[in-house]
Enzyme design. Structure first.
Site, mmCIF file in Angstrom:
data_model
loop_
_atom_site.group_PDB
_atom_site.id
_atom_site.type_symbol
_atom_site.label_atom_id
_atom_site.label_comp_id
_atom_site.label_asym_id
_atom_site.label_seq_id
_atom_site.Cartn_x
_atom_site.Cartn_y
_atom_site.Cartn_z
ATOM 1 N N LYS A 1 -65.311 117.474 7.569
ATOM 2 C CA LYS A 1 -64.212 117.294 6.284
ATOM 3 C C LYS A 1 -63.670 118.921 6.256
ATOM 4 O O LYS A 1 -64.253 119.791 6.164
ATOM 5 C CB LYS A 1 -64.406 116.932 5.090
ATOM 6 C CG LYS A 1 -63.406 116.275 4.210
ATOM 7 C CD LYS A 1 -63.999 115.350 3.155
ATOM 8 C CE LYS A 1 -62.822 115.035 2.044
ATOM 9 N NZ LYS A 1 -63.250 114.054 1.212
ATOM 10 N N GLU B 1 -66.114 100.655 -8.428
ATOM 11 C CA GLU B 1 -65.727 100.212 -9.794
ATOM 12 C C GLU B 1 -66.310 98.993 -10.547
ATOM 13 O O GLU B 1 -66.624 98.658 -11.576
ATOM 14 C CB GLU B 1 -64.285 100.353 -10.050
ATOM 15 C CG GLU B 1 -63.609 101.752 -9.765
ATOM 16 C CD GLU B 1 -63.329 102.178 -8.350
ATOM 17 O OE1 GLU B 1 -63.720 101.295 -7.413
ATOM 18 O OE2 GLU B 1 -63.062 103.119 -8.040
ATOM 19 N N ARG C 1 -59.638 97.301 -10.250
ATOM 20 C CA ARG C 1 -60.660 96.821 -9.365
ATOM 21 C C ARG C 1 -61.627 95.950 -10.208
ATOM 22 O O ARG C 1 -62.445 94.988 -9.621
ATOM 23 C CB ARG C 1 -61.503 97.736 -8.605
ATOM 24 C CG ARG C 1 -60.918 98.422 -7.296
ATOM 25 C CD ARG C 1 -61.172 97.292 -6.159
ATOM 26 N NE ARG C 1 -60.126 97.729 -5.216
ATOM 27 C CZ ARG C 1 -60.442 98.406 -4.117
ATOM 28 N NH1 ARG C 1 -61.706 98.764 -3.874
ATOM 29 N NH2 ARG C 1 -59.457 98.584 -3.190
#
Ligand code: TPP
Length: 652
Positions: free
Chosen positions: A302, A390, A418
């Site tokens: 990353k 979530e 969600r």
């Protein structure tokens, strides 16, 4: 492109002339088709150039930097192997699709990235036929690709649906529902799992540990070697059945023992170096030949190619504009003189945690962004990062609440969407005391329609026994958390906006559920709102008087639901009420307020100015402007309301 970007932080030696030639070629090439004809050497140069464009553009416009720098070669390889748009490339979350945009005809407009009317920061089919599906929320790609591959099969199309999903997004439950469905099929479904060991912060949980183990295992080297040896000998496209059986044996022989994907019915190829275009191509071409569900597991770094982002990928996950040389973000919330709501929440929750051992905090992979870092550091045993999950976070919180703890789940408004069933079934019905700290409530701006926090009030007010606070400043945020934690039972929510508190309205002596500000002369018009827009409405009231001698009263709700009965009784005294709401109108507080008034036979005029659809990208200010929620636009709206229609009002 800014040709001055030649600094130490860009690891690749950057040659301006070479880069300009390549930029020209980005313009000249018929992309993505022509990328297939480039040599590996040209591809690598192109990747350098793309990285420079990414750094340059994101440093000016803000956006997701580290994730995009990590997926440059991977994206090039994908477009060399697959035929978009016939093959469907589905980017999970979609925050890493900038290179895909550059390679699919959007180089020319790339400087408008995340600007109003410009290139979206996420895949958007209305922008390009190469964006197979919208994204923004995590873990949808496997289900989407599954659905697409299913239709390809029904239509006898020999195309591919490719889900590109990060290891962070792989912690979301929906990914497993898709994986479960796809593994039991014979679809042309290819899942590219991009492991970089990071979500926004370090990836957490058993799956993250499992991926690390796969990577560390000796078979990593063996797999690479075996796939390379086999595929080097295989002429692609020829005698496919032979190819399959030979490569299958080789790949299979080099598999990680008891690989979860194999057990679920997938062919597994990995781990491939995601920065090696040639290796990626070979792996993806092999995956294509199977014509059944395959997982290609790649490893990337990353932030690759820009040292500050490589060293601190979490800080450069999503950035505001920054200085390329120093890496310093220019409008970081914490550097200014105003405090951000997230930081204020972080301070408040730390104080509550100091005083009460029952307080614990939960995040779904958003520790830093929601302000929980300090709590996590001080009370690691009472802090839980559950991954991008979530739904689980809400149910997990309710489990804790049922045991007498006070769980506080800090979550962005948009991602709370969600967990709707969990809020009703697991929290509200058993009436467990779970506190939601709802960050980024209201307009969030440049991330656009997938990220605006405009639905939480409407969907939460439908849930019985749910209480909601919407502070207008940081003092009220602190007060609201005291109320939500210790004076409410059941589901208790505090919602607050993105960014810093710059409010200047005169503070009440004592904060309470509502606040009425009356004018000297008695007014028949009551202006109402809650949350961040109160400061603007207060200025509007002053402007109306100073410029037009129009007297109005202002009523602000701090506890927005259930609506305080005193506030309703106050409003009943007015003939004209205008309610401004930074949220979706249907089911919002303004509508609930009107319901209450009508029950009490209110017969005056009542006007709602709220949001009536999806809010597309723009600055927060310009989005608010679109819905007459800034001082100037509220002023104009009220003047219109009071003038043109005033006759009707007087007659009624
Ligand atoms: C449902 C949902 N929750 C939270 C987020 C916020 N979010 C955006 S990207 C991200 C991390 C994604 O990690 P990964 O998939 O590994 O991609 P990477 O950025 O590491 O390439 C998170 C938590 C989201 N987009 N969707």
């Amino acid at each position: 492109m800014d040709s001055n970007i030649k600094n130490n932080h860009i690891n690749n030696t950057f040659n301006v002339k070479e880069s300009e030639e390549l930029s020209m070629s980005l313009k000249r090439l018929n992309l993505p088709k022509d990328i297939k004809g480039l040599t590996y050497d040209q591809c690598n140069k192109l990747c350098k150039d793309i990285r420079t464009i990414l750094i340059d553009t994101v440093s000016k416009n803000g956006g997701h930097l580290a994730s995009n720098l990590g997926t440059v070669e991977l994206t090039v390889a994908i477009h060399r192997v697959f035929n978009s748009p016939k093959d469907k490339i589905v980017w999970d979350v979609g925050h890493q699709a900038y290179t895909h945009k550059l390679l699919t005809g959007r180089y020319k407009d790339f400087n408008t990235l995340r600007k109003e009317g410009g290139i979206s920061g996420f895949p958007k089919p209305s922008e390009s036929e190469h964006d197979a599906f919208i994204s923004g929320h995590s873990s949808t790609s496997i289900s989407l690709a599954c659905g697409m591959a299913q239709v390809m099969k029904l239509r006898n199309q020999d195309d591919y649906a490719v889900a590109v999903i990060g290891d962070g997004a792989f912690t979301g439950g929906l990914a497993y529902e898709g994986l479960n469905n796809g593994g039991n099929s014979d679809l042309n479904l290819i899942i590219i799992l991009n492991q970089n060991d990071m979500s926004i912060s370090e990836n957490t949980g058993a799956i993250a540990n499992y991926f690390s183990k796969i990577r560390q295992s000796e078979s990593y080297a063996n797999t690479k070697l075996a796939v390379k040896k086999t595929l080097d000998k295989v002429p692609l496209g020829k005698n496919i059945s032979n190819v399959i059986s030979r490569s299958k044996g080789a790949v299979k022989g080099a598999l990680f023992n008891n690989n979860i994907f194999e057990s679920l019915g997938y062919i597994y190829i990995g781990i491939v170096d995601g920065h090696d275009i040639e290796a990626m191509e070979k792996a993806l071409n092999t995956a294509k030949m199977y014509r059944r569900p395959v997982v290609v597991h790649v490893h990337t770094t990353k932030g690759k190619g820009y040292r500050p982002a490589e060293v601190n990928p979490n800080v450069y996950h999503g950035v505001s504009n920054f200085d390329v040389v120093t890496g310093r973000q220019k409008s970081s919330n914490l550097n200014g003189k105003h405090e951000s709501y997230s930081n204020a929440f972080g301070t408040k929750i730390l104080k509550l945690g100091d005083l009460d051992e029952n307080i614990c905090t939960i995040t779904a992979a958003m520790k830093e962004n929601t302000g929980l870092s300090r709590f996590a550091e001080k009370y690691p045993a009472r802090f839980f990062d559950v991954g991008i999950a979530e739904q689980h976070a809400v149910t997990f919180a309710s489990g804790m609440a049922s045991m007498g703890m006070i769980p506080i789940f800090a979550v962005y408004s948009t991602f709370l969407q969600r967990a709707y069933d969990q809020l009703i079934h697991d929290v509200a019905i058993p009436n467990n005391h779970v506190v939601l700290a709802i960050d980024r409530a209201g307009i969030v701006g440049e991330d656009g329609e997938t990220h605006q926090g405009i639905f939480d009030v409407a969907f939460l007010t439908e849930i019985p026994n749910c209480s909601i606070y919407s502070p207008s400043c940081i003092e009220e945020l602190n007060w609201s958390f005291d109320r939500a934690v210790y004076h409410e039972s059941g589901l208790a929510c505090v919602r607050y906006p993105r960014g810093v508190d710059k409010t200047t309205y005169p503070r009440q002596e004592k904060i309470s559920d509502y606040y009425l500000n009356t004018s000297k002369e008695r007014s028949e018009t009551l202006l109402m709102t809650y949350g961040r827009t109160f400061d603007s409405l207060y200025r509007t009231k002053t402007l109306l008087y100073n410029r037009c001698k129009i007297s109005t009263d202002v009523l602000k709700l701090t506890k927005i639901y259930p609506i305080p009965s005193e506030a309703i009784n106050i409003a009943l005294n007015y003939k004209n009420i205008i309610f401004f709401e930074e949220g979706i109108q249907n089911g919002g507080v303004a509508e609930h307020f009107l319901d209450e008034l009508l029950k009490l036979k209110f017969s005056g005029r009542y006007t709602i100015q709220a949001i009536d659809g999806f809010v597309y990208a723009g600055t927060v200010h310009s989005c608010l402007e679109r819905y007459s929620l800034t001082t100037q636009t509220m002023y104009e709206f009220i003047k219109d309301n009071l003038s043109g229609k005033a006759d009707t009002f007087n007659e009624s």
